[in-house]
Design an enzyme around this catalytic site. Structure first.
Site, PDB file in Angstrom:
ATOM      1  N   ARG A 269       0.861  -1.192   0.000  1.00 54.32           N
ATOM      2  CA  ARG A 269       0.000   0.000   0.000  1.00 54.32           C
ATOM      3  C   ARG A 269       0.898   1.242   0.000  1.00 54.32           C
ATOM      4  NH1 ARG A 269      -2.404   0.967   5.354  1.00 54.32           N
ATOM      5  NH2 ARG A 269      -0.964   2.727   5.378  1.00 54.32           N
ATOM      6  N   HIS A 273      -3.910   4.398   4.540  1.00 45.19           N
ATOM      7  CA  HIS A 273      -5.008   3.445   4.686  1.00 45.19           C
ATOM      8  C   HIS A 273      -6.289   4.051   4.116  1.00 45.19           C
ATOM      9  CE1 HIS A 273      -7.607   0.400   6.406  1.00 45.19           C
ATOM     10  NE2 HIS A 273      -8.288   1.331   7.036  1.00 45.19           N
ATOM     11  N   TYR A 282       4.358   6.167  10.428  1.00 41.35           N
ATOM     12  CA  TYR A 282       4.730   4.784  10.748  1.00 41.35           C
ATOM     13  C   TYR A 282       5.414   4.023   9.621  1.00 41.35           C
ATOM     14  CZ  TYR A 282       0.221   3.912   8.432  1.00 41.35           C
ATOM     15  OH  TYR A 282      -0.822   3.890   7.535  1.00 41.35           O
TER      16      TYR A 282
END
Length: 375
Positions: A269, A273, A282
């Site tokens: 990805r 998200h 992160y």
């Protein structure tokens, strides 16, 4: 061709190492041979490769445009699929029209391939409708936001296909994070027990929101399926040809009475998200750069170039397709009418429901306290 469970097990056994993936088109674009996969994409000629290139490019352009619309305040939310285009296109283009797809909220590329109109992608994310399209028109259910629930829906539909004697197949798309949900385990137990024609297609994009896949899967996710009695395949999810090949293998197996198959498409990805997420908090930039070098569109471009097919005419044609789709998406989004307040109660139940009618009356009375009433 791979038809028997034993043959599929043999293929599965060649990719059990954590980093081993079934692959036909590596990042450098130079096609590699694979005796078990090659027959399943033997029909993919230059024209078909160009069509896949168009699909990948259009879907990425739509995704970028939708993300921009959200940033501009025109959408409430958008779940980007940047980097996952090949997993979605390769698998969706292998399906027949009478197959049925059950997805999560990120499979807008699958929706495009199934024939969902570009305008129909927008209402749910702009907040003007509870859904976007008629599932029976395109053989695809509207997205499931409850993580993993669609695996149960697909398994139930597949059981119906088997009972009806049809050779249609149901496909459940979900992410690596969903594999920790009980619904997925229940669906796989049921599918294996009743030998139903369903494909569990896991897009392992390495992130369950901000949780890396290594925190919940110390082994390849594909290793879980054989414990349920379901053979599995682990494929390079950024390789559109390999994804198509393994999907065709699983579809053929399901249609000929072989039962369920689990596919783990390993991808990444590249974006957040959803647009409410900040992956910069992160994601290791070094890891992201490593995956950027494995980009699914770049490798197909390199392959087309190696065949002498990446002409200026093809580039221009694909750019027109992508730009036209993006413009259509924007027009459709901005043209959506504001819904009347009480329509939020429409299409919740198939039949009249007294509890819902009571809530509607109460909400109408509440709105009547304000100027404009319940309009």
């Amino acid at each position: 061709m791979l038809r028997s469970l034993e043959q599929l097990d043999d293929l599965t056994s060649t990719v059990t190492a954590p980093d081993a993936l079934l692959q036909l088109l590596p990042p450098d674009g130079n096609r590699v041979a694979h005796p078990d996969l090659d027959p399943w994409v033997a029909d993919i000629d230059g024209a078909a490769l160009a069509a896949l290139y168009d699909d990948l490019s259009v879907i990425r352009r739509l995704d970028v445009e939708a993300t921009a619309l959200q940033r501009q305040g025109e959408l409430g939310l958008w779940p980007p699929l940047l980097g996952q285009e090949a997993a979605q296109v390769g698998s969706a283009r292998a399906l027949r029209r009478d197959d049925f797809v059950f997805t999560s909220y990120r499979e807008n590329g699958v929706a495009y391939c199934r024939g969902v109109a570009i305008a129909e992608l927008m209402p749910v994310w702009r907040g003007t409708a509870l859904s976007g399209w008629n599932p029976y028109d395109v053989g695809m259910a509207t997205p499931a936001v409850i993580i993993g629930a669609q695996t149960l829906h697909a398994t139930g539909y597949a059981l119906g296909c088997a009972i009806d004697g049809a050779d249609s197949v149901a496909v459940a798309y979900f992410g690596d994070g969903a594999t920790s949900q009980g619904d997925v385990a229940e669906a796989m137990v049921y599918a294996a027990s009743f030998h139903v024609p369903v494909i569990f297609f896991c897009q392992n994009n390495h992130w369950a929101i901000s949780e890396p896949v290594g925190l919940q899967a110390t082994r390849p996710i594909a290793d879980r399926a054989p414990a349920y009695g379901i053979p599995s395949l682990r494929v390079d999810g950024n390789d559109v040809l390999a994804v198509m090949a393994v999907m065709r293998i699983a579809l053929d197996r399901a249609r000929t009475g072989g039962g369920p198959t689990f596919i783990e498409a390993v991808t990444y990805r590249m974006g957040p998200h959803t647009t409410s997420d900040d992956p910069g908090r992160y994601v290791d930039p070094v890891e992201r750069a490593e995956w950027a070098a494995k980009d699914p569109i770049d490798r197909l471009e390199r392959h087309l170039d190696s065949l002498g097919l990446l002409t200026d005419e093809l580039r221009e044609s694909v750019k027109r397709s992508a730009d036209g789709a993006a413009a259509e998406l924007r027009r459709a989004c901005l043209a959506l009418p504001e819904p009347e307040a009480l329509t939020v109660f429409d299409n919740v139940y198939a039949e009249p429901h007294s509890g819902l009618e009571r809530q509607k009356r109460e909400y109408s009375a509440y709105l009547s306290m304000f100027e404009g009433g319940a309009s």
